[in-house]
Structures are given as C-alpha cells and as structure tokens.
Design an enzyme around this catalytic site. Structure first.
Site, PDB file in Angstrom:
ATOM      1  CG  MET A  30      62.153  82.468  47.161  1.00 50.66           C
ATOM      2  SD  MET A  30      61.388  82.935  45.602  1.00 50.66           S
ATOM      3  CE  MET A  30      62.540  84.146  45.016  1.00 50.66           C
ATOM      4  N   GLY A  31      66.036  80.115  48.994  1.00 51.61           N
ATOM      5  CA  GLY A  31      67.300  79.404  48.877  1.00 51.61           C
ATOM      6  C   GLY A  31      68.403  80.244  48.273  1.00 51.61           C
ATOM      7  CE1 TYR A  32      73.750  79.511  44.331  1.00 50.72           C
ATOM      8  CE2 TYR A  32      74.089  81.835  44.771  1.00 50.72           C
ATOM      9  CZ  TYR A  32      74.537  80.626  44.277  1.00 50.72           C
ATOM     10  OH  TYR A  32      75.784  80.545  43.731  1.00 50.72           O
ATOM     11  N   GLY A  36      72.847  87.534  54.365  1.00 53.65           N
ATOM     12  CA  GLY A  36      71.597  88.233  54.698  1.00 53.65           C
ATOM     13  C   GLY A  36      70.567  87.238  55.247  1.00 53.65           C
ATOM     14  CG  HIS A  37      68.903  84.137  52.737  1.00 52.56           C
ATOM     15  ND1 HIS A  37      69.677  84.071  51.601  1.00 52.56           N
ATOM     16  CD2 HIS A  37      67.662  84.462  52.320  1.00 52.56           C
ATOM     17  CE1 HIS A  37      68.936  84.330  50.538  1.00 52.56           C
ATOM     18  NE2 HIS A  37      67.707  84.580  50.946  1.00 52.56           N
ATOM     19  CB  SER A 185      70.548  90.277  46.061  1.00 54.76           C
ATOM     20  OG  SER A 185      69.723  89.633  45.106  1.00 54.76           O
ATOM     21  CB  SER A 186      69.816  84.783  45.654  1.00 55.26           C
ATOM     22  OG  SER A 186      69.509  84.517  46.996  1.00 55.26           O
ATOM     23  NE  ARG A 187      66.043  87.976  40.692  1.00 46.89           N
ATOM     24  CZ  ARG A 187      64.966  87.917  41.470  1.00 46.89           C
ATOM     25  NH1 ARG A 187      64.958  88.524  42.641  1.00 46.89           N
ATOM     26  NH2 ARG A 187      63.901  87.236  41.092  1.00 46.89           N
TER      27      ARG A 187
HETATM   28  O1  PAF Z   1      61.911  87.118  50.046  1.00 46.91           O
HETATM   29  C1  PAF Z   1      61.859  85.985  49.532  1.00 46.91           C
HETATM   30  O2  PAF Z   1      62.839  85.272  49.402  1.00 46.91           O
HETATM   31  C2  PAF Z   1      60.505  85.479  49.020  1.00 46.91           C
HETATM   32  O3  PAF Z   1      59.756  86.509  48.451  1.00 46.91           O
HETATM   33  C3  PAF Z   1      59.694  84.735  50.107  1.00 46.91           C
HETATM   34  C4  PAF Z   1      59.298  85.663  51.239  1.00 46.91           C
HETATM   35  C5  PAF Z   1      60.507  83.576  50.649  1.00 46.91           C
HETATM   36  C6  PAF Z   1      58.408  84.167  49.501  1.00 46.91           C
HETATM   37  O4  PAF Z   1      58.673  83.283  48.474  1.00 46.91           O
END
Ligand code: PAF
Length: 282
Positions: A30-32, A36-37, A185-187
């Site tokens: 979901m970006g940001y 981790g991503h 976390s993005s949050r």
């Molecule tokens: O983990 C996330 O960021 C979201 O839940 C996902 C898997 C991209 C689905 O919108």
C-alpha cells in the site's frame, strides 16, 4: 522501471512475460515503503526474472472509522525506492481503475480470518483477499512475497490460494525491525517521539512471552498474555488484543500444536500497531 496506471497495461504485460517463459515475482504493497517492504522486493528480485510491485491504498480493507484518508502516501519517494531496488514494473492504479463503482463481488476467507485483526477489523481481510485475488489475476505471478509482520494476513492468503487454486506460491518473509526492536510499519510515522519509545513495550512483552512459552509450553498462555497486557498497558498502550493461537488453525493451541503465533495489536495514541512472535513448541 515501467510505470503502469491501468489494469489493462499490467494484464497485457504479464501475459506477454508469461508467454516468454519468464518467472514473475509480485510484491503487493500500500506504499509509503520502508525497509520491510524493500526486503520483500529484494527477496523477489533474487528469485524472479521480472519483479512487479503494486502500490495501492486499498479502500475496501479499511472500516468506516479507520485511517484510510490519512494513510501516509509519497508516490515519488516510493517510485525512487523501487527504481533503486531494480523493480521492473510499478503498478499504481487509482481506486476507480481498481474497482468498478458498482463492484459487488468479494473473496472472503471465513476461518483463519476470524480471530485477532479479523475480529477487531471486520472488513479488513475481505478487502485484503479481494484485492490480492484481483492482483494475482492481473499480474499472473509465479510467486508473491508477504511480510510476516502481518502473519495472519499471510496465512489467510495462503488459505485463499489453496482453496481457490491460484497458481501462485506464497513466500512469507521475515518481519523487519528498527534497531530498537520496533516492527517497521508505514503507520510508525504517526507516532510522537514519546509514543514511539513507549511502543517498544510491545516487542519487549512478546519476547518475554516467547521465553515463557518456550519454557512452560502452551498451558502458560493465559499467564503470558495477562503479563504482556499488563506491561504494555503500564507503558501507556491501549491493548486491542494479545493472544496466542495455533499457527495452522488460528484457534486455541492444543497438545498437538507445533507453532504458536503470539500476536498483539495495540494503540499508542490513535495509532494501531501490530507485532508478533512465531514460537516453535515441542
Ligand atoms: O499488507 C499490505 O500492505 C496490504 O494488506 C496488501 C497485502 C498490499 C493488500 O492491500
């Protein structure tokens, strides 16, 4: 890196890539983006010929009182990070592109999705499985990477893939922490400096819980969760849940359980954070 904004562009690209026999790795986000991503992207890069990252803040997984509108977004920064990590395709549709205005079909997993975040956020997993199912259809990945910070999400998606015969391998990837132990976390960007310091209590409580669980086994779970709730509350957190569940069934562990998910969701201020430890039991 190619940027696609439409489903048709992505679907055409994926079909051509498949025809040429290349392996497609997908990283839905979901970006940001944070480290981790990027660890998911690096895992995908090491295994795939073509890495596709999706960037879509999916409205269907947010409840009416949740933080959809203020969810952090920074497209240019995300794009740069994807380029730096050698992503081949970035798919960043808007909501109207992703969902027809009268869209009325859902994918819903009804068992593993029930407890924990599924109990606190009733719309959440239905939105996740629906959007991930759509992304699998469009991108036709051979495999897709998901972080174990959202361990329940990983397990729900694995179940969806099994039950609906999606031809994709789910690759669960390790949770990534900041140096002080806070799960990335993005949050986290919502947290004040003070809240951030207090939020370290989540990881500390779960690590202590892991130790007791390894020593005493699943019969100590009530005590473990009570102790964790007390210490997180003492640090100023408002606990949504701290629970230990059998990883395979997402139900209360039994003597047959081999792996227990010790998971927590806690508010610091208005920010809801999740974290977990996956614990092998004898
Ligand atoms: O983990 C996330 O960021 C979201 O839940 C996902 C898997 C991209 C689905 O919108």
């Amino acid at each position: 890196m190619i940027l696609f904004r439409t489903k048709a562009e992505l679907a055409r690209f994926a079909a051509e890539t498949k025809r040429s026999g290349k392996v497609i790795g997908l990283v839905p986000t979901m970006g940001y983006l944070h480290a981790g991503h990027m660890s998911l992207v690096d895992t995908a890069r090491a295994r795939a010929d073509v890495v596709i990252v999706t960037l879509f803040v999916n409205p269907t997984q947010f409840g009416p009182t949740e933080d959809l509108d203020r969810y952090p977004r920074d497209f240019e920064r995300d794009k740069k990070m994807c380029e730096e990590h050698k992503v081949d395709v970035l798919f960043a549709p808007d909501t109207h592109e992703m969902y027809a205005s009268d869209s009325s079909t859902w994918i819903e997993e009804l068992d593993l999705a029930k407890p924990l975040c599924g109990a606190s956020r009733p719309a959440f997993y239905r939105g996740v499985t629906t959007v991930v199912g759509k992304l699998f259809h469009l991108a036709q990945p051979d495999f897709a990477c998901f972080g174990l910070k959202d361990a329940q999400q990983c397990f729900v998606i694995e179940r969806m893939v099994r039950d609906l015969d999606f031809q994709v391998e789910i690759v669960p990837c390790p949770l990534v922490r900041d140096e002080d132990g806070l799960a990335l976390s993005s949050r986290n960007r919502y947290l004040s400096a003070d809240e951030r310091k207090r939020a370290l209590s989540i990881h500390q409580a779960l690590v202590a819980g892991r130790k007791t669980l390894e020593e005493k086994g699943f019969s100590a779970l009530d005590e473990i969760c009570r102790t964790a709730i007390n210490s997180i509350t003492a640090a100023g957190g408002r606990v949504d849940y701290v629970e230990g569940l059998d990883r395979a069934t997402m139900k209360a562990p039994t003597a047959e359980s081999r792996e227990i998910l010790l998971a927590a969701a806690v508010f610091f201020g208005t920010t809801r954070l999740i974290d977990n430890e996956l614990v092998q039991v004898k």
